[in-house]
Design an enzyme around this catalytic site. Structure first.
Site, PDB file in Angstrom:
ATOM      1  N   SER A   1      56.631   9.456-157.185  1.00 41.78           N
ATOM      2  CA  SER A   1      58.092   9.581-157.066  1.00 41.78           C
ATOM      3  C   SER A   1      58.355  11.007-155.844  1.00 41.78           C
ATOM      4  O   SER A   1      58.067  11.730-155.127  1.00 41.78           O
ATOM      5  CB  SER A   1      58.473  10.125-158.232  1.00 41.78           C
ATOM      6  OG  SER A   1      59.928   9.596-158.474  1.00 41.78           O
TER       7      SER A   1
ATOM      8  N   ASP B   1      58.871  -1.826-158.301  1.00 41.10           N
ATOM      9  CA  ASP B   1      59.156  -0.483-158.165  1.00 41.10           C
ATOM     10  C   ASP B   1      61.168  -0.188-157.952  1.00 41.10           C
ATOM     11  O   ASP B   1      61.076  -0.397-157.377  1.00 41.10           O
ATOM     12  CB  ASP B   1      58.870   1.065-156.954  1.00 41.10           C
ATOM     13  CG  ASP B   1      58.930   2.115-157.881  1.00 41.10           C
ATOM     14  OD1 ASP B   1      60.660   2.247-158.446  1.00 41.10           O
ATOM     15  OD2 ASP B   1      58.208   2.893-157.673  1.00 41.10           O
TER      16      ASP B   1
ATOM     17  N   HIS C   1      58.383   1.756-161.236  1.00 43.24           N
ATOM     18  CA  HIS C   1      58.064   3.314-161.989  1.00 43.24           C
ATOM     19  C   HIS C   1      58.146   3.924-162.267  1.00 43.24           C
ATOM     20  O   HIS C   1      58.417   4.976-163.618  1.00 43.24           O
ATOM     21  CB  HIS C   1      60.044   3.971-160.676  1.00 43.24           C
ATOM     22  CG  HIS C   1      59.697   5.203-160.399  1.00 43.24           C
ATOM     23  ND1 HIS C   1      59.040   5.292-159.414  1.00 43.24           N
ATOM     24  CD2 HIS C   1      59.999   6.936-160.780  1.00 43.24           C
ATOM     25  CE1 HIS C   1      59.172   6.575-158.589  1.00 43.24           C
ATOM     26  NE2 HIS C   1      59.799   7.393-159.512  1.00 43.24           N
TER      27      HIS C   1
END
Length: 561
Positions: A215, A453, A491
């Site tokens: 990330s 995601d 995610h």
């Protein structure tokens, strides 16, 4: 042979510089007799070398970027049987601060862990969100097997990127030096400080220097490749927030669709309907009914029928089985992405959309909002992760006004804020496709990203990969990069959460030339823990062969879309 010679010259250059830094630490920081002490203690137990760091001061010249030096706050051995030590061995833990140029700028706090049984390698670990918390470097890598890098003998280190606060807080955006630190400078400053301390502790620099993160940490991985290519031999950069300004702007656009448009809010029950309808149409397209949409391109061909089946079309919008036009419009904002009539840094003109109707589950804590009213300061769960993070970015980084209402901000027409947006996209973004130096000196890169995601668009990551292919050619990109797009993975959550030894794969590639191909990942999602799937190199995806146990990777083959 020429490439090998360049590589050897680089290793000698880095070794000489690191040893010079070690000498600086020994001579300048630890007193006039430190050279003699170092010579006597270089073969001494790590505990003796560890203790001498406590209270040391690193001068500014140790760090390549401008700082006011660094202060070592603590240095002590952590025993193999000490409470909380799950690493399986003894190590020296060092904590410190890298001082900013201005007194009003927060320090960069960092942790460094030096294992007694060192494997000659070092690993810098990235953060997440807006950072603000020191990365300790003592735990396992996300989505990797249980054995932590420190336990494997890696010297590990991380930092807080130069401010204090949880990953949702963007208040530091009001401080210029803190923004620069967050964007890229903390990476180099911490790297240089850690490198000097590692060389001092062991009497030699690391043979290999790696970076790993996801990330924001993924963006940081691409950042070091683009800005500091000589410092790293290999990088793991998962779910990377490459287009940092873009993802914040689309978050604001999404919040406006939800909270500034009458009827635009989509409650979790309807988001669940979207997900289940997608599964009913697309789950079996890969040959297996396993709760995973693997063939995303084939699923996209059914998108119009999925949308039409969800549209109320005369039914009451309050019906929990259908979406109103305003609610569909909100989802289309996320699906379509953001197009800008102006260019950000590196000719970026927007943000790629998400796989909303191809298996992305938007009801989790990082999905869309869970309440119909917007809070004065949006929060992740209440108003959606993307909007909450985008709101903070506009308030503190762009408008630099805590009272600014992001619902009134127009990303397409930012007016007086355009120059600030462009400058920020260069300071924080990692969209520069020029990675020639990293390629030339043999650096390696592995990126893993979920096709579902809900925070970082998988299509933005794919687009950057394609930009590299367009620039360097597919063969050259394949020589230094591996991209794994994982069906069902979001995610950090999802229908399939992969556990795979990416660090081992990276190290084998760097040290032995064993380039990774198809990897085998174990699912660590609670409901399906233990099943396995092949991780296929992009653009391949896993297709069920039609025979064998559907929970075993051996029953799948990597296939072209």
């Amino acid at each position: 042979m020429r490439a090998l010679s360049r590589r050897m010259r680089f290793m000698r250059t880095r070794s000489v510089r690191a040893c010079a830094l070690a000498a600086t630490v020994a001579g300048t920081l630890l007193g006039p007799v430190a050279h003699t002490v170092f010579a006597a203690q270089k073969d001494a137990p790590l505990a003796m070398r560890c203790a001498e760091f406590a209270g040391a001061v690193l001068p500014p010249e140790v760090i390549a970027l401008p700082t006011a030096g660094a202060q070592i706050e603590s240095a002590s051995m952590v025993g193999a049987t000490a409470p909380g030590n799950q690493q399986g061995g003894e190590y020296c833990r060092i904590t410190g601060r890298i001082k900013a140029l201005k007194a009003t700028t927060p320090d960069i706090r960092f942790d460094l862990n030096l294992p007694r049984r060192w494997n000659g390698r070092a690993l810098q670990i990235g953060g997440g969100g807006y950072n603000g918390v020191v990365v300790s470097g003592t735990g396992v890598m996300p989505f990797s097997p249980d054995r932590a890098p420190l336990a494997q003998g890696y010297a590990t280190f991380g930092d807080d990127s130069g401010h204090v606060g949880d990953s949702s807080l963007a208040v530091f955006g009001l401080v210029d030096e803190a923004v620069t630190n967050f964007g890229y400078a903390h990476l180099k400053k911490t790297h240089d400080a850690a490198l000097a301390l590692i060389a001092r502790a062991y009497g030699r620099p690391p043979q290999r220097m790696y970076f790993g993160g996801g990330s924001t940490g993924g963006r940081e991985g691409y950042t070091v490749i683009q800005r500091f290519p000589d410092d790293y031999d290999g990088v793991i950069a998962n779910s990377p927030a490459l287009n940092f300004s873009g993802v914040r702007l689309i978050g604001v656009k999404l919040g406006q669709a939800e909270y500034a448009t009458p009827g635009g809010y989509v409650p979790p029950l309807l988001l669940e309907q979207v997900y289940q309808r997608t599964l009913s149409v697309c789950d079996r397209l890969d040959g297996a009914a396993d709760g995973i949409v693997s063939d995303v391109p084939a699923c996209r061909e059914h998108e119009s029928e999925i949308i039409e089946s969800l549209r109320c079309a005369g039914r009451s919008p309050s019906n929990e089985q259908c979406l109103s036009e305003s609610q569909l419009a909100t989802l289309m904002v996320m699906r379509d992405g953001l197009s800008l009539p102006y260019k950000l840094a590196w000719d970026v003109a927007g943000y790629r959309g998400y796989n909303v109707f191809q298996g992305t589950h938007l009801t989790g804590s990082l999905g869309l909002g869970h309440q119909a009213e917007r809070l004065a300061v949006p929060r992740f769960f209440a108003n959606g992760y993307l909007f909450a993070q985008g709101d903070g970015y506009i308030r503190y980084f762009v408008a630099r006004d805590a009272g600014f209402d992001s619902l009134r901000f127009d990303p397409q027409r930012p007016g007086k804020y355009r120059a600030q947006l462009t400058a920020l996209s260069e300071t924080i973004g990692a969209m520069n496709p020029d990675v020639a130096r990293y390629i030339a000196r043999g650096g390696k890169l592995i990126t893993l990203q979920g096709l579902g995601d809900e925070v970082i668009s998988p299509n933005q990551t794919i687009a950057y990969h394609q930009a590299l292919v367009d620039r360097y050619g597919v063969d050259q990109v394949n020589r230094f990069m591996r991209l794994y797009m994982v069906p069902g993975f979001q995610h950090g959550s999802g229908a399939f959460i992969p556990s795979v030894d990416l660090l081992g794969a990276l190290d084998s590639w760097v040290t032995r030339g064993a380039s990774p191909e198809t990897l085998i990942a174990t699912d660590i999602a609670a409901a399906t823990n233990g099943r396995s799937r092949p991780l296929c190199r992009y653009p391949l995806f896993p297709r069920y062969t039609g025979k064998g146990n559907v929970n075993l990777a051996s029953s799948f083959v990597c296939t072209e879309p």
